[in-house]
Motif scaffolding. Structure first.
Motif, PDB file in Angstrom:
ATOM      1  N   SER A 108       5.380 -12.882  -1.386  1.00 48.77           N
ATOM      2  CA  SER A 108       6.631 -12.125  -1.288  1.00 48.77           C
ATOM      3  C   SER A 108       7.186 -12.174   0.133  1.00 48.77           C
ATOM      4  CB  SER A 108       6.437 -10.679  -1.752  1.00 48.77           C
ATOM      5  OG  SER A 108       5.482 -10.021  -0.948  1.00 48.77           O
ATOM      6  N   SER A 109       6.297 -12.199   1.124  1.00 52.90           N
ATOM      7  CA  SER A 109       6.767 -12.316   2.516  1.00 52.90           C
ATOM      8  C   SER A 109       7.476 -13.651   2.752  1.00 52.90           C
ATOM      9  CB  SER A 109       5.602 -12.180   3.487  1.00 52.90           C
ATOM     10  OG  SER A 109       5.035 -10.902   3.404  1.00 52.90           O
ATOM     11  N   ILE A 110       6.909 -14.714   2.218  1.00 54.84           N
ATOM     12  CA  ILE A 110       7.549 -16.024   2.356  1.00 54.84           C
ATOM     13  C   ILE A 110       8.905 -16.030   1.657  1.00 54.84           C
ATOM     14  CG2 ILE A 110       7.401 -18.454   1.649  1.00 54.84           C
ATOM     15  CD1 ILE A 110       4.340 -18.227   2.130  1.00 54.84           C
ATOM     16  N   ASN A 111       8.960 -15.434   0.483  1.00 54.23           N
ATOM     17  CA  ASN A 111      10.213 -15.416  -0.269  1.00 54.23           C
ATOM     18  C   ASN A 111      11.301 -14.602   0.422  1.00 54.23           C
ATOM     19  OD1 ASN A 111       9.637 -17.177  -2.417  1.00 54.23           O
ATOM     20  ND2 ASN A 111       8.433 -15.583  -3.433  1.00 54.23           N
ATOM     21  N   GLN A 112      10.947 -13.705   1.327  1.00 55.16           N
ATOM     22  CA  GLN A 112      11.945 -12.962   2.092  1.00 55.16           C
ATOM     23  C   GLN A 112      12.737 -13.876   3.020  1.00 55.16           C
ATOM     24  OE1 GLN A 112       9.836  -9.851   4.128  1.00 55.16           O
ATOM     25  NE2 GLN A 112       9.790  -8.522   2.332  1.00 55.16           N
ATOM     26  N   TYR A 113      12.196 -15.060   3.296  1.00 53.07           N
ATOM     27  CA  TYR A 113      12.850 -16.014   4.196  1.00 53.07           C
ATOM     28  C   TYR A 113      13.538 -17.143   3.425  1.00 53.07           C
ATOM     29  CZ  TYR A 113      10.443 -13.622   7.928  1.00 53.07           C
ATOM     30  OH  TYR A 113      10.007 -12.672   8.812  1.00 53.07           O
ATOM     31  N   ARG A 114      13.935 -16.880   2.181  1.00 50.08           N
ATOM     32  CA  ARG A 114      14.592 -17.909   1.371  1.00 50.08           C
ATOM     33  C   ARG A 114      15.829 -18.468   2.069  1.00 50.08           C
ATOM     34  NH1 ARG A 114      12.291 -18.214  -3.380  1.00 50.08           N
ATOM     35  NH2 ARG A 114      13.808 -19.107  -4.789  1.00 50.08           N
ATOM     36  N   ASN A 115      16.575 -17.605   2.744  1.00 48.81           N
ATOM     37  CA  ASN A 115      17.786 -18.088   3.416  1.00 48.81           C
ATOM     38  C   ASN A 115      17.443 -19.057   4.547  1.00 48.81           C
ATOM     39  OD1 ASN A 115      16.659 -15.961   4.884  1.00 48.81           O
ATOM     40  ND2 ASN A 115      18.611 -15.330   5.744  1.00 48.81           N
ATOM     41  N   VAL A 116      16.383 -18.788   5.278  1.00 47.33           N
ATOM     42  CA  VAL A 116      15.947 -19.697   6.351  1.00 47.33           C
ATOM     43  C   VAL A 116      15.420 -20.990   5.739  1.00 47.33           C
ATOM     44  CG1 VAL A 116      14.273 -19.994   8.219  1.00 47.33           C
ATOM     45  CG2 VAL A 116      15.403 -17.790   7.912  1.00 47.33           C
ATOM     46  N   LEU A 117      14.672 -20.857   4.653  1.00 47.20           N
ATOM     47  CA  LEU A 117      14.067 -22.020   4.015  1.00 47.20           C
ATOM     48  C   LEU A 117      15.056 -22.840   3.195  1.00 47.20           C
ATOM     49  CD1 LEU A 117      10.678 -20.451   2.902  1.00 47.20           C
ATOM     50  CD2 LEU A 117      11.099 -21.985   4.825  1.00 47.20           C
ATOM     51  N   SER A 118      16.272 -22.318   3.000  1.00 50.65           N
ATOM     52  CA  SER A 118      17.259 -23.107   2.253  1.00 50.65           C
ATOM     53  C   SER A 118      17.628 -24.383   3.010  1.00 50.65           C
ATOM     54  CB  SER A 118      18.505 -22.270   1.952  1.00 50.65           C
ATOM     55  OG  SER A 118      19.141 -21.895   3.158  1.00 50.65           O
ATOM     56  N   ASP A 119      17.392 -24.404   4.316  1.00 48.43           N
ATOM     57  CA  ASP A 119      17.522 -25.631   5.093  1.00 48.43           C
ATOM     58  C   ASP A 119      16.156 -26.305   5.077  1.00 48.43           C
ATOM     59  OD1 ASP A 119      17.609 -27.635   7.013  1.00 48.43           O
ATOM     60  OD2 ASP A 119      18.635 -26.409   8.514  1.00 48.43           O
ATOM     61  N   HIS A 120      16.052 -27.467   4.427  1.00 50.37           N
ATOM     62  CA  HIS A 120      14.747 -28.107   4.245  1.00 50.37           C
ATOM     63  C   HIS A 120      14.103 -28.561   5.559  1.00 50.37           C
ATOM     64  CE1 HIS A 120      17.284 -31.697   4.370  1.00 50.37           C
ATOM     65  NE2 HIS A 120      16.199 -32.340   4.737  1.00 50.37           N
ATOM     66  N   HIS A 121      14.824 -28.473   6.660  1.00 47.10           N
ATOM     67  CA  HIS A 121      14.245 -28.812   7.965  1.00 47.10           C
ATOM     68  C   HIS A 121      13.434 -27.660   8.545  1.00 47.10           C
ATOM     69  CE1 HIS A 121      17.665 -31.674   7.771  1.00 47.10           C
ATOM     70  NE2 HIS A 121      16.738 -32.490   8.245  1.00 47.10           N
ATOM     71  N   ASN A 122      13.629 -26.463   8.017  1.00 45.53           N
ATOM     72  CA  ASN A 122      12.943 -25.284   8.545  1.00 45.53           C
ATOM     73  C   ASN A 122      11.580 -25.094   7.901  1.00 45.53           C
ATOM     74  OD1 ASN A 122      15.115 -24.686  10.170  1.00 45.53           O
ATOM     75  ND2 ASN A 122      16.029 -23.256   8.723  1.00 45.53           N
ATOM     76  N   MET A 123      10.725 -24.429   8.633  1.00 46.60           N
ATOM     77  CA  MET A 123       9.410 -24.086   8.110  1.00 46.60           C
ATOM     78  C   MET A 123       8.981 -22.746   8.697  1.00 46.60           C
ATOM     79  SD  MET A 123       6.832 -26.538  10.135  1.00 46.60           S
ATOM     80  CE  MET A 123       6.346 -26.222  11.791  1.00 46.60           C
ATOM     81  N   ILE A 124       7.993 -22.165   8.066  1.00 43.53           N
ATOM     82  CA  ILE A 124       7.406 -20.912   8.542  1.00 43.53           C
ATOM     83  C   ILE A 124       5.955 -21.202   8.858  1.00 43.53           C
ATOM     84  CG2 ILE A 124       6.767 -18.556   7.927  1.00 43.53           C
ATOM     85  CD1 ILE A 124       9.064 -18.564   5.923  1.00 43.53           C
ATOM     86  N   VAL A 125       5.494 -20.743  10.003  1.00 42.85           N
ATOM     87  CA  VAL A 125       4.092 -20.885  10.372  1.00 42.85           C
ATOM     88  C   VAL A 125       3.431 -19.532  10.146  1.00 42.85           C
ATOM     89  CG1 VAL A 125       2.460 -21.403  12.219  1.00 42.85           C
ATOM     90  CG2 VAL A 125       4.619 -22.679  12.062  1.00 42.85           C
ATOM     91  N   VAL A 126       2.387 -19.525   9.347  1.00 41.47           N
ATOM     92  CA  VAL A 126       1.691 -18.293   8.995  1.00 41.47           C
ATOM     93  C   VAL A 126       0.366 -18.252   9.737  1.00 41.47           C
ATOM     94  CG1 VAL A 126       0.680 -16.975   7.103  1.00 41.47           C
ATOM     95  CG2 VAL A 126       2.767 -18.310   6.725  1.00 41.47           C
ATOM     96  N   SER A 127       0.151 -17.188  10.472  1.00 41.37           N
ATOM     97  CA  SER A 127      -1.123 -17.020  11.175  1.00 41.37           C
ATOM     98  C   SER A 127      -2.209 -16.682  10.173  1.00 41.37           C
ATOM     99  CB  SER A 127      -1.026 -15.872  12.192  1.00 41.37           C
ATOM    100  OG  SER A 127      -0.049 -16.163  13.145  1.00 41.37           O
ATOM    101  N   SER A 128      -3.388 -17.205  10.421  1.00 38.84           N
ATOM    102  CA  SER A 128      -4.526 -16.834   9.581  1.00 38.84           C
ATOM    103  C   SER A 128      -5.576 -16.179  10.466  1.00 38.84           C
ATOM    104  CB  SER A 128      -5.102 -18.060   8.866  1.00 38.84           C
ATOM    105  OG  SER A 128      -5.579 -18.986   9.799  1.00 38.84           O
ATOM    106  N   PHE A 129      -6.440 -15.434   9.832  1.00 43.72           N
ATOM    107  CA  PHE A 129      -7.463 -14.711  10.560  1.00 43.72           C
ATOM    108  C   PHE A 129      -8.823 -15.080  10.009  1.00 43.72           C
ATOM    109  CE2 PHE A 129      -3.562 -12.344  10.624  1.00 43.72           C
ATOM    110  CZ  PHE A 129      -3.432 -12.023  11.958  1.00 43.72           C
ATOM    111  N   GLU A 130      -9.818 -14.999  10.852  1.00 45.32           N
ATOM    112  CA  GLU A 130     -11.171 -15.321  10.450  1.00 45.32           C
ATOM    113  C   GLU A 130     -12.014 -14.056  10.516  1.00 45.32           C
ATOM    114  OE1 GLU A 130     -14.802 -18.223  11.928  1.00 45.32           O
ATOM    115  OE2 GLU A 130     -12.883 -18.285  12.932  1.00 45.32           O
ATOM    116  N   TYR A 131     -12.796 -13.845   9.480  1.00 53.07           N
ATOM    117  CA  TYR A 131     -13.717 -12.713   9.462  1.00 53.07           C
ATOM    118  C   TYR A 131     -15.118 -13.251   9.651  1.00 53.07           C
ATOM    119  CZ  TYR A 131      -9.848 -10.097   7.518  1.00 53.07           C
ATOM    120  OH  TYR A 131      -8.639  -9.496   7.326  1.00 53.07           O
ATOM    121  N   ARG A 132     -15.846 -12.672  10.564  1.00 49.67           N
ATOM    122  CA  ARG A 132     -17.210 -13.120  10.818  1.00 49.67           C
ATOM    123  C   ARG A 132     -18.182 -11.966  10.614  1.00 49.67           C
ATOM    124  NH1 ARG A 132     -17.197 -17.282  15.824  1.00 49.67           N
ATOM    125  NH2 ARG A 132     -15.422 -18.473  15.137  1.00 49.67           N
ATOM    126  N   LYS A 133     -19.389 -12.356  10.294  1.00 51.06           N
ATOM    127  CA  LYS A 133     -20.499 -11.409  10.181  1.00 51.06           C
ATOM    128  C   LYS A 133     -20.212 -10.279   9.196  1.00 51.06           C
ATOM    129  CE  LYS A 133     -22.161 -12.453  14.793  1.00 51.06           C
ATOM    130  NZ  LYS A 133     -22.500 -11.991  16.096  1.00 51.06           N
TER     131      LYS A 133
END
Length: 164
Positions: A123-148
């Motif tokens: 749903s967060s990605i879909n909030q940026y549909r207007n930005v993504l309507s230009d196929h040159h645009n992209m969204i970079v999503v941070s990921s997190f690592e859980y240890r131990k």
């Protein structure tokens, strides 16, 4: 082409035990390019049959022939020397390309097989549909690592990932 993002995953077959948890979190289309050996083909068939009712999943199989001394993969260096790979190598770019070729959308969300998307990422990605309507645009999503975390160890060793 559609604007709906597709989740792309390129796992080995031993990582497909995480698929039920991904399916609960990602409600849209999923393209899986699965790396398997010839010996694992029947195991993949069983997994596909279990998930056959999910029309939103596209499975692509990259089947590796058994490696013998006569067909050992190698890479030739510019100086002419050969690097041999008696255990083969994981063709990550080819796997990603196969998963992309299996979709019909302008955007995809590429994740590692060990990454669980959050319940809200789609749903967060879909909030940026207007930005993504230009196929040159992209969204970079941070990921997190859980240890131990005991639940992480249990997920990796036993495939029980409910707590995550």
């Amino acid at each position: 082409m559609t604007l709906t993002p597709v989740l792309l995953i390129t796992p080995r077959i031993n990582r497909l035990n995480r698929l039920p948890y991904v399916l609960r979190r990602w409600k849209g289309a999923i393209s899986l390019a699965v790396y398997i050996t010839e010996e694992e083909l029947s195991s993949l068939e069983e997994i596909i049959l279990v998930h056959a009712h999910h029309s939103r999943i596209v499975f692509t199989a990259y089947i590796v022939k058994a490696i013998t001394p006569s067909n050992t993969p190698f890479y030739t260096l510019p100086n002419g020397n050969h690097l041999s790979y008696p255990n083969g190598f994981y063709p990550v770019n080819t796997m990603r390309d196969l998963a992309i070729e299996s979709i019909s959308t302008t955007h995809c969300f590429v994740v590692d097989a060990d990454m669980f998307p959050s319940d809200t990422i789609e749903s967060s990605i879909n909030q940026y549909r207007n930005v993504l309507s230009d196929h040159h645009n992209m969204i970079v999503v941070s990921s997190f690592e859980y240890r131990k975390r005991p639940s992480l160890a249990k997920c990796f060793s036993e495939g029980d990932c409910d707590e995550l």
